[in-house]
Design an enzyme around this catalytic site. Structure first.
Site, short mmCIF file in Angstrom:
data_model
loop_
_atom_site.label_atom_id
_atom_site.label_comp_id
_atom_site.label_asym_id
_atom_site.label_seq_id
_atom_site.Cartn_x
_atom_site.Cartn_y
_atom_site.Cartn_z
N SER A 1 43.05 31.65 11.88
CA SER A 1 42.29 31.98 10.80
C SER A 1 40.94 31.65 10.78
O SER A 1 40.67 30.57 11.11
CB SER A 1 43.15 31.47 9.43
N TYR B 1 46.27 23.48 6.03
CA TYR B 1 46.41 24.88 6.72
C TYR B 1 45.15 25.04 7.75
O TYR B 1 45.81 25.49 8.56
CB TYR B 1 46.64 25.86 5.37
P1 NAP Z 1 52.74 36.39 4.12
O1 NAP Z 1 52.65 37.67 3.68
O2 NAP Z 1 52.97 35.30 3.52
O3 NAP Z 1 53.93 36.69 5.19
C1 NAP Z 1 54.54 35.43 5.99
C2 NAP Z 1 55.55 36.10 7.09
O4 NAP Z 1 56.06 34.73 7.68
C3 NAP Z 1 56.78 36.35 6.19
O5 NAP Z 1 57.33 37.44 7.11
C4 NAP Z 1 57.66 35.24 6.20
O6 NAP Z 1 59.13 35.54 6.37
C5 NAP Z 1 57.35 34.64 7.50
N1 NAP Z 1 57.68 33.24 7.51
C6 NAP Z 1 56.98 32.25 6.99
N2 NAP Z 1 57.40 30.93 7.41
C7 NAP Z 1 58.13 31.22 8.52
C8 NAP Z 1 59.11 30.42 9.29
N3 NAP Z 1 58.96 29.10 9.31
N4 NAP Z 1 59.62 31.14 10.38
C9 NAP Z 1 59.65 32.38 10.34
N5 NAP Z 1 59.16 33.27 9.53
C10 NAP Z 1 58.41 32.73 8.59
O7 NAP Z 1 51.62 36.27 5.21
P2 NAP Z 1 50.22 36.92 5.94
O8 NAP Z 1 49.32 36.79 4.80
O9 NAP Z 1 50.70 38.25 6.32
O10 NAP Z 1 50.01 36.10 7.03
C11 NAP Z 1 50.27 36.03 8.36
C12 NAP Z 1 49.76 35.50 9.09
O11 NAP Z 1 48.32 35.60 9.14
C13 NAP Z 1 49.88 33.76 8.74
O12 NAP Z 1 49.84 33.10 10.04
C14 NAP Z 1 48.73 33.38 7.96
O13 NAP Z 1 48.03 31.90 8.23
C15 NAP Z 1 47.57 34.48 8.61
N6 NAP Z 1 46.41 34.52 7.79
C16 NAP Z 1 46.47 35.08 6.85
C17 NAP Z 1 45.39 35.50 5.96
C18 NAP Z 1 45.19 36.07 4.75
O14 NAP Z 1 44.36 36.25 4.09
N7 NAP Z 1 46.53 36.96 4.35
C19 NAP Z 1 44.17 35.02 6.65
C20 NAP Z 1 43.96 34.35 7.60
C21 NAP Z 1 45.06 34.15 8.45
P3 NAP Z 1 60.01 35.43 4.93
O15 NAP Z 1 59.41 36.29 3.67
O16 NAP Z 1 61.38 35.89 5.19
O17 NAP Z 1 59.87 33.80 4.58
#
Ligand code: NAP
Length: 248
Positions: free
Chosen positions: A143, A157
């Site tokens: 990130s 985080y």
């Molecule tokens: P999200 O919509 O919250 O989705 C998170 C996913 O991870 C869900 O499928 C969840 O499954 C799964 N998950 C969470 N904890 C887990 C665990 N311990 N074991 C297995 N699966 C787990 O998140 P997102 O925004 O798509 O983010 C994806 C990645 O991008 C993350 O690493 C996040 O830090 C990074 N990121 C996101 C942003 C942003 O602005 N969105 C920015 C920078 C980086 P369940 O629903 O079944 O729990």
């Protein structure tokens, strides 16, 4: 040889977008998730309907036994993994560092850092030419928080993403001559459900004016960078970071 991709946290957001795009590009897909079985099965259904091969496997990446089971299931049902996207990640309610307790810090670092290490370990065991594997590619989802620090929101985080950056650099060098490339993407503010976990579902709308491009990003824009790093188009790229953050 069929390309077999494991995407941790593939049931929604960036992981789901990556699963769909990767299926279009011919990968057999394992959609890992933690709780939301219905969402994971719906992604798998949309892939298989279009003729792709996909399975959903529940595993909490923070738990070693779950990660071992995840990779063994893929061995049996799809074949040896050739690509891994360490995408699963969590954040918690926005607060300052002086309010954070150890339980919270342990949850954040277990899911975001230890989970990525454990999945990378299982992938390297199967991909490395040193172990008789065919090579492969790993993409870690970091990130921009790793270099911005997320003050007043979630420094924990951000620090966990700093660890992911260092994992990317170190592991890339460790396995560079074993046929494995390791890279990372650094998304900025992307429209997904993760912001609700911080207590602010509409966070991207609030912060988007601070982005040089004056908008948030879409999950598929991150997925495209992930797929490029996984592909042979990136054959001489390892230990690198692609920023998908509108210039932030
Ligand atoms: P999200 O919509 O919250 O989705 C998170 C996913 O991870 C869900 O499928 C969840 O499954 C799964 N998950 C969470 N904890 C887990 C665990 N311990 N074991 C297995 N699966 C787990 O998140 P997102 O925004 O798509 O983010 C994806 C990645 O991008 C993350 O690493 C996040 O830090 C990074 N990121 C996101 C942003 C942003 O602005 N969105 C920015 C920078 C980086 P369940 O629903 O079944 O729990």
């Amino acid at each position: 040889m069929e390309k077999v991709l494991i995407i941790t946290g593939g049931s929604r957001g960036i992981g789901a977008a990556t699963a769909r795009l990767a299926a279009e590009q011919g990968y057999a897909i394992c959609v890992n998730y933690r709780h939301d079985q219905e969402a994971a099965h719906s992604i798998v259904g949309s892939i298989t309907q279009l003729g792709g091969r996909a399975i959903a496997v529940a595993a909490d990446v923070a738990l070693e036994g779950d990660v071992i089971h995840l990779f063994q299931t893929v061995d049996e049902q799809l074949g040896k993994v050739t690509a891994l996207v360490n995408n699963a990640g969590i954040l918690e309610r926005q607060m300052r560092v002086e309010e954070m307790d150890a339980a919270r810090l342990n949850r954040i670092f277990a899911a975001n850092v230890i989970g990525s290490f454990l999945c990378a370990r299982e992938a390297v065991k199967r991909m490395s030419t040193k172990h008789g594997g065919p090579g492969g590619a790993i993409v870690n989802v970091s990130s921009v928080a790793s270099r911005l620090g997320s003050p007043g929101e979630y420094v924990d985080y951000a620090a966990s993403k700093g660890a992911i950056d260092t994992l990317t650099i170190g592991l890339a060098k460790e396995v560079a001559d074993e046929g494995i490339r390791v890279n990372a993407v650094r998304p900025g503010f992307i429209y997904t459900d993760i912001h609700a976990s911080g207590g602010e579902p509409n966070r991207v709308e609030r912060v988007k004016e601070s982005v040089p491009m004056k908008r948030g990003g879409q999950a598929v824009e991150v997925a495209k960078a992930v797929l490029w790093l996984l592909s042979d188009e990136a054959s001489y790229t390892t230990g690198s970071f692609v920023e998908v953050a509108g210039g932030k």
